[in-house]
Design an enzyme around this catalytic site. Structure first.
Site, PDB file in Angstrom:
ATOM      1  N   SER A 163       0.836  -1.189   0.000  1.00  0.00           N
ATOM      2  CA  SER A 163       0.000   0.000   0.000  1.00  0.00           C
ATOM      3  C   SER A 163       0.883   1.255   0.000  1.00  0.00           C
ATOM      4  O   SER A 163       1.738   1.381  -0.858  1.00  0.00           O
ATOM      5  CB  SER A 163      -0.954  -0.071   1.208  1.00  0.00           C
ATOM      6  OG  SER A 163      -2.079   0.712   0.961  1.00  0.00           O
ATOM      7  N   LYS A 171       4.317   1.958  -2.345  1.00  0.00           N
ATOM      8  CA  LYS A 171       4.803   3.115  -3.108  1.00  0.00           C
ATOM      9  C   LYS A 171       6.272   3.322  -2.745  1.00  0.00           C
ATOM     10  O   LYS A 171       7.124   3.554  -3.606  1.00  0.00           O
ATOM     11  CB  LYS A 171       4.003   4.377  -2.741  1.00  0.00           C
ATOM     12  CG  LYS A 171       2.479   4.266  -2.861  1.00  0.00           C
ATOM     13  CD  LYS A 171       1.806   5.594  -2.502  1.00  0.00           C
ATOM     14  CE  LYS A 171       0.377   5.507  -1.974  1.00  0.00           C
ATOM     15  NZ  LYS A 171      -0.595   4.750  -2.702  1.00  0.00           N
ATOM     16  N   TRP A 222      -9.759   2.029  -5.727  1.00  0.00           N
ATOM     17  CA  TRP A 222      -8.916   3.131  -5.250  1.00  0.00           C
ATOM     18  C   TRP A 222      -7.470   2.986  -5.733  1.00  0.00           C
ATOM     19  O   TRP A 222      -6.766   3.966  -5.964  1.00  0.00           O
ATOM     20  CB  TRP A 222      -8.978   3.179  -3.709  1.00  0.00           C
ATOM     21  CG  TRP A 222      -8.354   4.374  -3.083  1.00  0.00           C
ATOM     22  CD1 TRP A 222      -7.275   4.394  -2.253  1.00  0.00           C
ATOM     23  CD2 TRP A 222      -8.782   5.751  -3.211  1.00  0.00           C
ATOM     24  NE1 TRP A 222      -6.996   5.679  -1.856  1.00  0.00           N
ATOM     25  CE2 TRP A 222      -7.901   6.535  -2.428  1.00  0.00           C
ATOM     26  CE3 TRP A 222      -9.802   6.388  -3.922  1.00  0.00           C
ATOM     27  CZ2 TRP A 222      -8.026   7.923  -2.327  1.00  0.00           C
ATOM     28  CZ3 TRP A 222      -9.920   7.777  -3.818  1.00  0.00           C
ATOM     29  CH2 TRP A 222      -9.043   8.527  -3.036  1.00  0.00           C
ATOM     30  N   HIS A 274      -7.199  -5.986   1.218  1.00  0.00           N
ATOM     31  CA  HIS A 274      -6.014  -5.179   0.961  1.00  0.00           C
ATOM     32  C   HIS A 274      -4.828  -5.689   1.796  1.00  0.00           C
ATOM     33  O   HIS A 274      -4.935  -5.869   3.009  1.00  0.00           O
ATOM     34  CB  HIS A 274      -6.357  -3.728   1.333  1.00  0.00           C
ATOM     35  CG  HIS A 274      -5.341  -2.721   0.933  1.00  0.00           C
ATOM     36  ND1 HIS A 274      -4.660  -2.746  -0.265  1.00  0.00           N
ATOM     37  CD2 HIS A 274      -4.899  -1.606   1.572  1.00  0.00           C
ATOM     38  CE1 HIS A 274      -3.847  -1.709  -0.328  1.00  0.00           C
ATOM     39  NE2 HIS A 274      -3.968  -0.998   0.775  1.00  0.00           N
TER      40      HIS A 274
HETATM   41  C1  MCU Z   1      -2.729   2.237  -1.366  1.00  0.00           C
HETATM   42  O1  MCU Z   1      -2.064   2.986  -0.370  1.00  0.00           O
HETATM   43  C2  MCU Z   1      -2.739   3.876   0.488  1.00  0.00           C
HETATM   44  C3  MCU Z   1      -3.584   4.857  -0.286  1.00  0.00           C
HETATM   45  O2  MCU Z   1      -2.754   5.574  -1.181  1.00  0.00           O
HETATM   46  C4  MCU Z   1      -4.271   5.820   0.667  1.00  0.00           C
HETATM   47  O3  MCU Z   1      -5.145   6.684  -0.027  1.00  0.00           O
HETATM   48  C5  MCU Z   1      -5.036   5.093   1.736  1.00  0.00           C
HETATM   49  O4  MCU Z   1      -5.427   6.029   2.681  1.00  0.00           O
HETATM   50  O5  MCU Z   1      -4.201   4.176   2.380  1.00  0.00           O
HETATM   51  C6  MCU Z   1      -3.592   3.193   1.566  1.00  0.00           C
HETATM   52  C7  MCU Z   1      -2.779   2.380   2.537  1.00  0.00           C
HETATM   53  O6  MCU Z   1      -1.631   2.662   2.771  1.00  0.00           O
HETATM   54  O7  MCU Z   1      -3.435   1.424   3.201  1.00  0.00           O
HETATM   55  C8  MCU Z   1      -2.755   0.710   4.195  1.00  0.00           C
END
Ligand code: MCU
Length: 397
Positions: free
Chosen positions: A212, A216, A309, A345
């Site tokens: 997530s 990145k 998302w 996720h």
């Molecule tokens: C996918 O990574 C992120 C996402 O970019 C955010 O918008 C969200 O709030 O959190 C995701 C994440 O890190 O989930 C653990």
């Protein structure tokens, strides 16, 4: 404005000092044109194989220079600067921990990463550096190094800007976004592993992963240090394996997807330098298909999930374009993309295990026969690289 470079300059290129290695270098082989701006703005992805001054990249030697330029453009427009190796990096590697002490301009910081060594390995072990702990299964025979990236640069929310050990060292106003600061932290861990005379961990067989937001980070770390043999970003979505431009196109088509203009208000993963581009992604000289281009020909398996998302069309399209850099280098079997049907996720599904095992076996365990070639899995069957580009990849000589 693009200027035409004479063939004389092209011929003269080899006299420039060519970088032997990507990591830590911030200089381009030739300077960016003065007041360079990407022009004309376009929702199509920029050509990795054309220099900012308009020269085409046709050889591997030119590509080494263009990579430096792409890196510089990422620093200038999205990531902020990754400082070079500081004046002093010291530390130790034990069976349970790696300690890192960094001194620069009279200031010092220290941090440590937890180590879990594999049993039954003789000699230096391969290892995976996991941002905040691994969300994918790390197999027998591979050490896990748990990196507390949040300690190096906080990522609680938009108020986290300039907080964490990196900013204690370089100042809270430093241009680096959190993902860049974390990549710097990974580089310092690698410095310590490289210098460790006990050779518990093999610096030539290091993977990096995260899921997530940390995915990145893992993808960007792979792009910013070429000592990383295998990059395993997991469900990184927008800001990771997705392209900013494609995510904007997807949003315009009605998808509930994360975009650059949303992300800059949500957190501090990118530099403040990115803000003006985030609402005009068509003016970026880079996009995330160029992260695989920076990583190539090293191992890269992009692991994704069909969650709106994250942008499954954007990650699939972006990485299918990214794969062209591996093709240009004749290294297609070092790149894989795997996106599968929705699941919770950051829970790793068994349907992606075969490709994960193959990439780890090949790049961390030294099994040259592991089947990493042709991993291109997506439930977005109609997404094609050609939709998002106007250029073709050369075969670099
Ligand atoms: C996918 O990574 C992120 C996402 O970019 C955010 O918008 C969200 O709030 O959190 C995701 C994440 O890190 O989930 C653990």
């Amino acid at each position: 404005m693009k200027s035409v470079v004479s063939s004389a300059l092209l011929l003269a290129l080899p006299v420039f000092a060519l970088p032997s290695s990507l990591h830590e270098r911030q200089d381009a082989c030739k300077a960016l044109p003065a007041n360079y701006a990407y022009s004309p703005a376009s929702s199509k992805l920029p050509d990795p194989f054309t220099f900012a001054d308009g020269t085409k990249v046709t050889t591997k030697a030119q590509w080494a220079c263009r990579k430096q330029e792409i890196l510089q453009l990422f620093y200038l427009q999205e990531l902020g600067d990754k400082p070079a190796k500081p004046e002093s990096v010291t530390g130790t590697v034990s069976a349970t921990s790696i300690s890192v002490k960094v001194t620069n301009a009279g200031k010092s910081i220290s941090f440590s990463a937890t180590v879990k060594m594999p049993s039954g390995v003789t000699g230096a072990a391969p290892a995976i550096i996991a941002y905040g702990g691994a969300s994918l299964p790390i197999p027998a025979g591979v050490a896990t190094i748990t990196f507390n990236n949040d300690g190096v640069a906080q990522q609680t929310n938009s108020g986290s800007r300039g907080k964490g050990l990196f900013y204690d060292l370089y100042g809270s106003g430093h241009s680096a976004g959190a993902t860049t600061a974390w990549a710097w932290g990974v580089s310092r861990i690698l410095d310590v592993i490289e210098a460790d005379t006990t050779k518990k961990i093999d610096v030539t067989r290091i993977g990096v992963t995260g899921c997530s937001r940390n995915g990145k980070g893992a993808l960007i770390a792979g792009a910013l240090d070429d000592r990383i043999a295998l990059t395993l970003p997991q469900e990184s979505g927008s800001g990771g394996a997705a392209c900013w431009r494609i995510s904007d196109l997807e949003e315009a088509a009605g998808k509930k997807i994360q975009t650059a203009h949303e992300i800059i208000g949500e957190n501090v993963w990118y530099s403040k330098r990115f803000d003006p581009f985030a609402t005009k992604t068509s003016t970026l000289a880079v996009d995330h298909h160029m992260l695989p281009a920076l990583i190539a020909p090293r191992g890269l398996l992009v692991i994704e999930n069909n969650i709106d998302w994250l942008g499954p069309v954007s990650t699939t399209g972006c990485m299918r374009v990214g794969a062209l850099a591996y093709q240009a280098l004749g290294a297609t079997d070092s790149f894989g993309f795997s996106e599968v049907a929705p699941h919770n996720h950051c829970t790793f599904p068994s349907s992606q295990q075969t490709e994960l095992t193959a990439f780890i076996n090949r790049f961390l365990k030294g099994d040259a026969s592991a089947k990493t070639a042709g991993v291109d899995k997506s439930d977005q069957a109609n997404v094609k690289a050609s939709t998002y580009i106007t250029w073709t990849a050369p075969t670099l000589t």
